[in-house]
Design a protein around this motif. Structure first.
Motif, PDB file in Angstrom:
ATOM      1  N   LEU A 158       0.856  -1.176   0.000  1.00 46.80           N
ATOM      2  CA  LEU A 158       0.000   0.000   0.000  1.00 46.80           C
ATOM      3  C   LEU A 158       0.898   1.233   0.000  1.00 46.80           C
ATOM      4  O   LEU A 158       1.867   1.302   0.772  1.00 46.80           O
ATOM      5  CB  LEU A 158      -0.900   0.002   1.244  1.00 46.80           C
ATOM      6  N   MET A 159       0.607   2.193  -0.869  1.00 46.92           N
ATOM      7  CA  MET A 159       1.394   3.422  -0.927  1.00 46.92           C
ATOM      8  C   MET A 159       0.580   4.585  -0.371  1.00 46.92           C
ATOM      9  O   MET A 159      -0.646   4.619  -0.491  1.00 46.92           O
ATOM     10  CB  MET A 159       1.831   3.710  -2.362  1.00 46.92           C
ATOM     11  N   PHE A 160       1.296   5.532   0.254  1.00 49.88           N
ATOM     12  CA  PHE A 160       0.633   6.722   0.792  1.00 49.88           C
ATOM     13  C   PHE A 160       1.477   7.954   0.449  1.00 49.88           C
ATOM     14  O   PHE A 160       2.580   7.844  -0.080  1.00 49.88           O
ATOM     15  CB  PHE A 160       0.405   6.596   2.296  1.00 49.88           C
ATOM     16  N   GLY A 161       0.933   9.115   0.736  1.00 50.79           N
ATOM     17  CA  GLY A 161       1.627  10.351   0.383  1.00 50.79           C
ATOM     18  C   GLY A 161       1.563  10.639  -1.103  1.00 50.79           C
ATOM     19  O   GLY A 161       2.447  11.287  -1.668  1.00 50.79           O
ATOM     20  N   LEU A 162       0.486  10.163  -1.753  1.00 47.70           N
ATOM     21  CA  LEU A 162       0.360  10.315  -3.200  1.00 47.70           C
ATOM     22  C   LEU A 162      -0.113  11.726  -3.556  1.00 47.70           C
ATOM     23  O   LEU A 162      -0.700  12.428  -2.729  1.00 47.70           O
ATOM     24  CB  LEU A 162      -0.635   9.289  -3.737  1.00 47.70           C
ATOM     25  N   PRO A 163       0.143  12.157  -4.777  1.00 50.88           N
ATOM     26  CA  PRO A 163      -0.336  13.481  -5.191  1.00 50.88           C
ATOM     27  C   PRO A 163      -1.837  13.620  -4.994  1.00 50.88           C
ATOM     28  O   PRO A 163      -2.612  12.732  -5.362  1.00 50.88           O
ATOM     29  CB  PRO A 163       0.032  13.530  -6.680  1.00 50.88           C
ATOM     30  N   ALA A 164      -2.231  14.709  -4.367  1.00 48.08           N
ATOM     31  CA  ALA A 164      -3.644  15.046  -4.136  1.00 48.08           C
ATOM     32  C   ALA A 164      -4.360  14.066  -3.214  1.00 48.08           C
ATOM     33  O   ALA A 164      -5.587  14.083  -3.119  1.00 48.08           O
ATOM     34  CB  ALA A 164      -4.406  15.165  -5.461  1.00 48.08           C
ATOM     35  N   GLN A 165      -3.618  13.230  -2.497  1.00 45.81           N
ATOM     36  CA  GLN A 165      -4.243  12.286  -1.575  1.00 45.81           C
ATOM     37  C   GLN A 165      -4.473  12.948  -0.223  1.00 45.81           C
ATOM     38  O   GLN A 165      -3.552  13.542   0.361  1.00 45.81           O
ATOM     39  CB  GLN A 165      -3.363  11.046  -1.402  1.00 45.81           C
ATOM     40  N   SER A 166      -5.682  12.846   0.282  1.00 43.92           N
ATOM     41  CA  SER A 166      -6.002  13.375   1.605  1.00 43.92           C
ATOM     42  C   SER A 166      -5.898  12.250   2.633  1.00 43.92           C
ATOM     43  O   SER A 166      -5.888  11.064   2.284  1.00 43.92           O
ATOM     44  CB  SER A 166      -7.419  13.953   1.617  1.00 43.92           C
ATOM     45  N   LEU A 167      -5.857  12.625   3.902  1.00 42.38           N
ATOM     46  CA  LEU A 167      -5.834  11.618   4.956  1.00 42.38           C
ATOM     47  C   LEU A 167      -7.097  10.754   4.933  1.00 42.38           C
ATOM     48  O   LEU A 167      -6.992   9.523   5.041  1.00 42.38           O
ATOM     49  CB  LEU A 167      -5.648  12.290   6.323  1.00 42.38           C
ATOM     50  N   PRO A 168      -8.302  11.331   4.787  1.00 44.78           N
ATOM     51  CA  PRO A 168      -9.495  10.473   4.702  1.00 44.78           C
ATOM     52  C   PRO A 168      -9.441   9.500   3.517  1.00 44.78           C
ATOM     53  O   PRO A 168      -9.898   8.360   3.631  1.00 44.78           O
ATOM     54  CB  PRO A 168     -10.647  11.475   4.557  1.00 44.78           C
ATOM     55  N   GLN A 169      -8.885   9.931   2.387  1.00 42.83           N
ATOM     56  CA  GLN A 169      -8.751   9.020   1.248  1.00 42.83           C
ATOM     57  C   GLN A 169      -7.830   7.856   1.578  1.00 42.83           C
ATOM     58  O   GLN A 169      -8.107   6.705   1.236  1.00 42.83           O
ATOM     59  CB  GLN A 169      -8.225   9.774   0.025  1.00 42.83           C
ATOM     60  N   LEU A 170      -6.707   8.166   2.232  1.00 42.90           N
ATOM     61  CA  LEU A 170      -5.795   7.096   2.623  1.00 42.90           C
ATOM     62  C   LEU A 170      -6.482   6.122   3.562  1.00 42.90           C
ATOM     63  O   LEU A 170      -6.373   4.892   3.393  1.00 42.90           O
ATOM     64  CB  LEU A 170      -4.548   7.669   3.295  1.00 42.90           C
ATOM     65  N   MET A 171      -7.187   6.635   4.561  1.00 38.89           N
ATOM     66  CA  MET A 171      -7.794   5.741   5.533  1.00 38.89           C
ATOM     67  C   MET A 171      -8.922   4.913   4.906  1.00 38.89           C
ATOM     68  O   MET A 171      -9.159   3.771   5.324  1.00 38.89           O
ATOM     69  CB  MET A 171      -8.303   6.538   6.735  1.00 38.89           C
ATOM     70  N   HIS A 184      -0.101  -9.742   6.017  1.00 36.15           N
ATOM     71  CA  HIS A 184       1.042  -8.834   6.070  1.00 36.15           C
ATOM     72  C   HIS A 184       0.741  -7.613   5.210  1.00 36.15           C
ATOM     73  O   HIS A 184       0.071  -7.713   4.186  1.00 36.15           O
ATOM     74  CB  HIS A 184       2.283  -9.566   5.543  1.00 36.15           C
ATOM     75  N   LEU A 185       1.240  -6.463   5.638  1.00 39.00           N
ATOM     76  CA  LEU A 185       1.093  -5.229   4.868  1.00 39.00           C
ATOM     77  C   LEU A 185       2.428  -4.500   4.816  1.00 39.00           C
ATOM     78  O   LEU A 185       3.119  -4.368   5.844  1.00 39.00           O
ATOM     79  CB  LEU A 185       0.048  -4.310   5.499  1.00 39.00           C
ATOM     80  N   SER A 186       2.805  -4.049   3.624  1.00 34.72           N
ATOM     81  CA  SER A 186       3.962  -3.171   3.453  1.00 34.72           C
ATOM     82  C   SER A 186       3.434  -1.819   3.014  1.00 34.72           C
ATOM     83  O   SER A 186       2.763  -1.729   1.969  1.00 34.72           O
ATOM     84  CB  SER A 186       4.925  -3.737   2.404  1.00 34.72           C
ATOM     85  N   CYS A 187       3.697  -0.790   3.801  1.00 38.88           N
ATOM     86  CA  CYS A 187       3.137   0.539   3.560  1.00 38.88           C
ATOM     87  C   CYS A 187       4.270   1.524   3.288  1.00 38.88           C
ATOM     88  O   CYS A 187       5.057   1.832   4.191  1.00 38.88           O
ATOM     89  CB  CYS A 187       2.313   0.996   4.757  1.00 38.88           C
ATOM     90  N   TYR A 188       4.329   2.014   2.062  1.00 39.56           N
ATOM     91  CA  TYR A 188       5.444   2.848   1.628  1.00 39.56           C
ATOM     92  C   TYR A 188       4.971   4.250   1.288  1.00 39.56           C
ATOM     93  O   TYR A 188       3.998   4.412   0.534  1.00 39.56           O
ATOM     94  CB  TYR A 188       6.116   2.247   0.391  1.00 39.56           C
ATOM     95  N   GLY A 189       5.657   5.243   1.822  1.00 36.36           N
ATOM     96  CA  GLY A 189       5.417   6.612   1.402  1.00 36.36           C
ATOM     97  C   GLY A 189       6.039   6.846   0.035  1.00 36.36           C
ATOM     98  O   GLY A 189       7.135   6.355  -0.246  1.00 36.36           O
ATOM     99  N   LEU A 190       5.337   7.563  -0.823  1.00 33.99           N
ATOM    100  CA  LEU A 190       5.865   7.847  -2.154  1.00 33.99           C
ATOM    101  C   LEU A 190       7.122   8.706  -2.045  1.00 33.99           C
ATOM    102  O   LEU A 190       7.119   9.768  -1.417  1.00 33.99           O
ATOM    103  CB  LEU A 190       4.812   8.578  -2.991  1.00 33.99           C
ATOM    104  N   THR A 191       8.191   8.220  -2.632  1.00 38.00           N
ATOM    105  CA  THR A 191       9.418   9.008  -2.747  1.00 38.00           C
ATOM    106  C   THR A 191       9.737   9.145  -4.225  1.00 38.00           C
ATOM    107  O   THR A 191       9.579   8.193  -4.996  1.00 38.00           O
ATOM    108  CB  THR A 191      10.597   8.344  -2.013  1.00 38.00           C
TER     109      THR A 191
END
Length: 376
Positions: A158-171, A184-191
């Motif tokens: 699962l990726m987070f910190g995406l362009p135009a992504q809000s916290l409610p959208q992520l959740m 298992h979950l791997s959660c990566y911030g977009l770099t």
């Protein structure tokens, strides 16, 4: 060496954020690659001692582009040449857009017992932003097929910190993934990695990942929600139900020996202070070397004591379990605070010493890149 990594460097299309080595499946070497990998296994078996392996990891690229029969042949050769332990963890990374129930059943029958699905999101607009080829519906379908095929150890990215992504959208994405009940979950911030299309878009001000404060808020929210759902946050980016941590990746973080084959792969020997080799990310060079019976690896680095100490902390502090003080002292003749007094002081209060172990609090993981520099 108890862990084997096999790099499968083919994709249908390269994602614009990815900097891992891969080429498209149209490469003339795609059909030959399983035979090249088997030739490399045989060459390695003649020249070094390894195995029996307790973990095998097919990474990429998109390993799920291989046929189940090719995966079966590769694993049979691994078992024949090196041995596979009875409870070996055998992982294959898979793109949902390359799967069917028949293919997944074939992988399970071939010996794959852990599947790592690159979902990244279950929202179609975010998948489009990331350049993914599958849809959210196809991602859900792939999980259903995996369960029907007999996979009971499933990891989802699962990726987070995406362009135009809000916290409610992520959740909302998190809840959608949790409904699939992965182990298992791997959660990566977009770099934005150097040399990727995303870097060029950012340079042109056409790409705007989440601001740092929002990305931090997202990371903390993931930690809290996944913890409430029964997933242990056992490494900076990884969460698992009890007993389902990725054993293969723990070999890396604990600086244990592993063998890596395929263009772009690395190997590490934990003899002495440690040494690392790499296979250059050039598939044509790789093929030429193996056709000529030559080892495609090149020596990357041999560690001295100080370098081994630094890397032990760099890797070990990624895990919630941290670094064992008694083991560190027995290995290097000094405790962590004795060897790195200034770094330990600068890392306080984010670096915790408790019950004989050094580990980063959540705030330390948020500042990891900054804090770890003091130990290097």
């Amino acid at each position: 060496m108890k862990a084997l990594y096999l790099h499968i460097p083919f994709c249908l299309r390269k994602c614009p954020y990815c900097d891992f080595f891969s080429v498209t499946r149209t490469s003339p070497l795609f059909q030959e690659f399983p035979r090249l990998l088997i030739a490399h296994l045989r060459l390695q078996a003649e020249r070094a001692t390894a195995g029996p392996f307790s973990t095998v990891f097919f990474g990429g690229g998109t390993p799920s582009l291989l046929s189940p029969s090719s995966v079966e042949a590769i694993l049979a050769e691994v078992d024949h040449l090196f041995g596979l332990e009875g409870e070996a963890e055998v992982t294959l990374e898979a793109n949902p857009g390359t799967l069917s129930l028949e293919i997944l059943s074939g992988f399970r029958a071939a010996g794959i017992n852990r599947l790592s699905l690159g979902l990244q999101s279950l929202q179609d607009d975010k998948l489009k932003t990331l350049g993914r080829l599958h849809t959210a519906a196809e991602g859900r379908q792939a999980v259903g097929w995996a369960r029907r095929a007999g996979f009971d150890n499933l990891s989802c990215d699962l990726m987070f910190g995406l362009p135009a992504q809000s916290l409610p959208q992520l959740m909302a994405d998190v809840e959608a993934v949790l409904s699939l009940q992965p182990e298992h979950l791997s959660c990566y911030g977009l770099t934005v990695e150097e040399g990727t299309p995303f870097e060029e878009l950012q340079r042109q001000a056409l790409l705007h990942p989440a601001a740092e404060d929002l990305a931090t808020e997202m990371y903390v929210a993931l930690h809290e929600r996944l913890g409430d759902a029964g997933y242990g946050h056992y490494e900076i980016s990884n969460y698992a139900r009890p007993g389902r941590a990725c054993r293969h990746n723990q070999v890396y973080w604990r600086r244990q020996g592993y063998l890596g084959l395929g263009p772009g792969a690395a190997s590490f020997s934990d003899q002495g202070w440690g040494a690392r080799w790499e296979i250059p990310p050039d598939i044509d060079r790789y093929a030429r070397a193996l056709r000529e019976g030559r080892d495609p690896r090149t020596h990357l680095e041999t560690f001295d004591r100080r370098g081994a100490m630094a890397e032990t902390l760099y890797l070990g502090l990624r895990e919630a379990a941290g670094v064992d003080e008694a083991r560190f002292r027995a290995r290097f003749g000094q405790g962590v605070a004795e060897a790195y007094p200034a770094a330990v002081h600068k890392a306080a209060p984010h670096l915790v010493y408790e019950n004989g172990r050094w580990y980063f609090a959540l705030s330390g993981w948020l500042l990891y890149d900054h804090l770890i520099q003091n130990f290097l």
